[in-house]
Design an enzyme around this catalytic site. Sequence first.
Site, mmCIF file in Angstrom:
data_model
loop_
_atom_site.group_PDB
_atom_site.id
_atom_site.type_symbol
_atom_site.label_atom_id
_atom_site.label_comp_id
_atom_site.label_asym_id
_atom_site.label_seq_id
_atom_site.Cartn_x
_atom_site.Cartn_y
_atom_site.Cartn_z
ATOM 1 N N HIS A 13 64.442 -9.951 35.642
ATOM 2 C CA HIS A 13 63.342 -8.975 35.536
ATOM 3 C C HIS A 13 63.884 -7.569 35.792
ATOM 4 O O HIS A 13 64.265 -7.244 36.913
ATOM 5 C CB HIS A 13 62.250 -9.289 36.567
ATOM 6 C CG HIS A 13 61.077 -8.357 36.511
ATOM 7 N ND1 HIS A 13 59.778 -8.806 36.454
ATOM 8 C CD2 HIS A 13 60.987 -7.005 36.498
ATOM 9 C CE1 HIS A 13 58.950 -7.777 36.415
ATOM 10 N NE2 HIS A 13 59.665 -6.661 36.443
ATOM 11 N N PHE A 16 64.867 -1.285 31.543
ATOM 12 C CA PHE A 16 65.977 -0.452 31.050
ATOM 13 C C PHE A 16 65.502 0.932 30.605
ATOM 14 O O PHE A 16 66.317 1.828 30.470
ATOM 15 C CB PHE A 16 66.649 -1.123 29.851
ATOM 16 C CG PHE A 16 67.708 -2.137 30.197
ATOM 17 C CD1 PHE A 16 68.525 -1.983 31.312
ATOM 18 C CD2 PHE A 16 67.929 -3.232 29.373
ATOM 19 C CE1 PHE A 16 69.531 -2.903 31.608
ATOM 20 C CE2 PHE A 16 68.930 -4.147 29.649
ATOM 21 C CZ PHE A 16 69.729 -3.991 30.766
ATOM 22 N N ARG A 17 64.185 1.048 30.307
ATOM 23 C CA ARG A 17 63.658 2.264 29.661
ATOM 24 C C ARG A 17 64.273 2.407 28.264
ATOM 25 O O ARG A 17 64.712 1.434 27.690
ATOM 26 C CB ARG A 17 63.902 3.539 30.510
ATOM 27 C CG ARG A 17 63.528 3.409 31.974
ATOM 28 C CD ARG A 17 62.077 3.091 32.215
ATOM 29 N NE ARG A 17 61.775 3.176 33.638
ATOM 30 C CZ ARG A 17 60.804 2.486 34.208
ATOM 31 N NH1 ARG A 17 60.045 1.651 33.531
ATOM 32 N NH2 ARG A 17 60.567 2.628 35.496
ATOM 33 N N ASN A 41 57.563 -2.530 28.960
ATOM 34 C CA ASN A 41 56.576 -1.464 29.230
ATOM 35 C C ASN A 41 57.119 -0.068 28.894
ATOM 36 O O ASN A 41 57.153 0.834 29.725
ATOM 37 C CB ASN A 41 56.060 -1.526 30.682
ATOM 38 C CG ASN A 41 57.131 -1.293 31.728
ATOM 39 O OD1 ASN A 41 58.295 -1.611 31.517
ATOM 40 N ND2 ASN A 41 56.737 -0.746 32.878
ATOM 41 N N HIS A 135 52.595 -9.993 35.965
ATOM 42 C CA HIS A 135 52.458 -9.040 37.071
ATOM 43 C C HIS A 135 51.150 -9.414 37.755
ATOM 44 O O HIS A 135 50.074 -9.135 37.231
ATOM 45 C CB HIS A 135 52.435 -7.600 36.555
ATOM 46 C CG HIS A 135 52.353 -6.590 37.658
ATOM 47 N ND1 HIS A 135 53.337 -5.661 37.916
ATOM 48 C CD2 HIS A 135 51.415 -6.382 38.606
ATOM 49 C CE1 HIS A 135 53.002 -4.933 38.966
ATOM 50 N NE2 HIS A 135 51.826 -5.347 39.404
ATOM 51 N N ALA A 262 56.072 4.511 40.867
ATOM 52 C CA ALA A 262 56.482 3.259 41.510
ATOM 53 C C ALA A 262 57.733 2.717 40.841
ATOM 54 O O ALA A 262 57.779 2.619 39.615
ATOM 55 C CB ALA A 262 55.359 2.237 41.397
HETATM 56 O O1 DOR Z 1 57.474 -0.613 40.886
HETATM 57 C C1 DOR Z 1 57.336 -0.928 39.726
HETATM 58 N N1 DOR Z 1 57.892 -0.200 38.725
HETATM 59 N N2 DOR Z 1 56.603 -2.002 39.446
HETATM 60 C C2 DOR Z 1 56.279 -2.326 38.181
HETATM 61 O O2 DOR Z 1 55.593 -3.286 37.990
HETATM 62 C C3 DOR Z 1 56.721 -1.471 37.056
HETATM 63 C C4 DOR Z 1 57.898 -0.679 37.396
HETATM 64 C C5 DOR Z 1 58.186 0.434 36.420
HETATM 65 O O3 DOR Z 1 58.111 0.215 35.205
HETATM 66 O O4 DOR Z 1 58.518 1.532 36.869
HETATM 67 ZN ZN ZN Z 2 58.931 -4.780 36.742
#
Ligand code: DOR
Ligand code: ZN
Length: 344
Positions: A13, A16-17, A41, A135, A262
Site C-alpha cells: 500500500h 506514488f503520486r 487517488n 479505507h 494527511a
Molecule cells: O494519510 C493518508 N494519506 N491517508 C490516506 O488515506 C491517503 C494518503 C494520501 O494520499 O496522502
Molecule cells: Zn493510503
Amino acid sequence: MQEITLIKPDDWHLHFRDGDMLNETVPATARCFQRAIVMPNLVPPVTNAVTLETYRTRILAARPAGSDFEPLMTIFLTDKTTAEDIHAAKAAGAVAAKLYPAGATTNSDAAVSSLKSLYPIFETMSDQGMLLLIHGEVTESHVDIFDREKLFIEQHLQAIYDHFPKLRIVFEHITTKDAADFVLTADERIAATITPQHLLLNRNDLLVGGIRPHNFCLPVLKRNVHQQALQAAVASGSKKFFLGTDSAPHEKAKKESACGCAGCYSAWSAIELYAEVFETLDALDKFEAFASTNGPDFYGLPRNTNTITLVKQNWEIPTEIILPSGEPIVPFYAGQTVSWKLKG
Ligand code: DOR
Ligand code: ZN
C-alpha cells in the site's frame, strides 16, 4: 542480531503520486521493495483500464536504470464504476480496486457515497477474483475522528464480509484494536496492512508538546492501547497482517500549514523502521513473513526469489529531501536515528 537477510519485501500500500514526483517516489521504493500496490487517488483518480495503463507506463519510466521493480496497479471505485470497468481493469492487469468512502482522505471527493449501491460491483470483483482494498472509516461529520474506523466495521465492513463469501478484502492501514480483532476473528478472506507510523506512534506523538504535522495521517493515530494491539498483531505471527507503508508524500509547505495534509512519506526508511519495531517487540523471527510472504500469499501472487539484507548500523534520516520540482519534503522520522540500514 547484527544482520537480517530476508526474501525481498513488497509494499502492499503506497502513494506514488504523478508527474515529476514519480522521479522521487519510484526510486525510493524500488531501493528495497520488489513490488508495490499503487494507490489510485490521483487528481483525477485512476478509475479505468485506460488511465491505469498510462499511469503504469509513467511509473515504469521513473524506475532507476536496471531496476525490475514492478508496480501492481489498482483502480479507484466511484459511484459510476461499472462491471465493464472491472472486467477491463482486470484485463489490463489491475489486481485490486480501492474503496474510499467519499471525503475520507486526500483526493477522495470523487469516491463512493453509498456503499450498498456498489454491491453489484463487489459481486463482479468476487467473480473475477479481484481484491477489494478498503479505507475503513465512516465520514459523517458528526462522528468523532477517533471512532471512525470502529464504526466503519460495525456499519459497513461486517455487512460486506457477510454478504460476499468469496470476496477477498484487505482492510488497509488499520489503526485500532477493534480492527485487529475483526481481522483475527474473520476467516482467511480478510487481511490487513499495517503502517510503520501506526506501529511506532500513538496520538500523543501527534499532539503533545505541539502539533506535529509530519505525524498526521489518516486514519489518524490512536491512543496507545490501539498501538499496542497493532504491535501484538504483528508479533503474533498471524498470516493476516502484512507490510503496507502508506507512504504518502506531500510537500513541506502543504504539511506545515494551517490546514495540513494527511500522509507520512516513509519510503526512505520504512523497511528499517519496521525492523526496529520487530526487534523492540522481540519478534524479529516474524519479520520476514510480515514483510515478504504474507502479502503475496494473500494476493495469490508468487513470492519473490531474491533477498535484501539489513545490517545493524545507525544512520540519520535526512531532515528534508528536495523534490524534482525543487520543493522540499520532510520525510517520516526526519532527523531521527534508525538502527538498521539496508545493505548495498
Ligand atoms: O494519510 C493518508 N494519506 N491517508 C490516506 O488515506 C491517503 C494518503 C494520501 O494520499 O496522502
Ligand atoms: Zn493510503
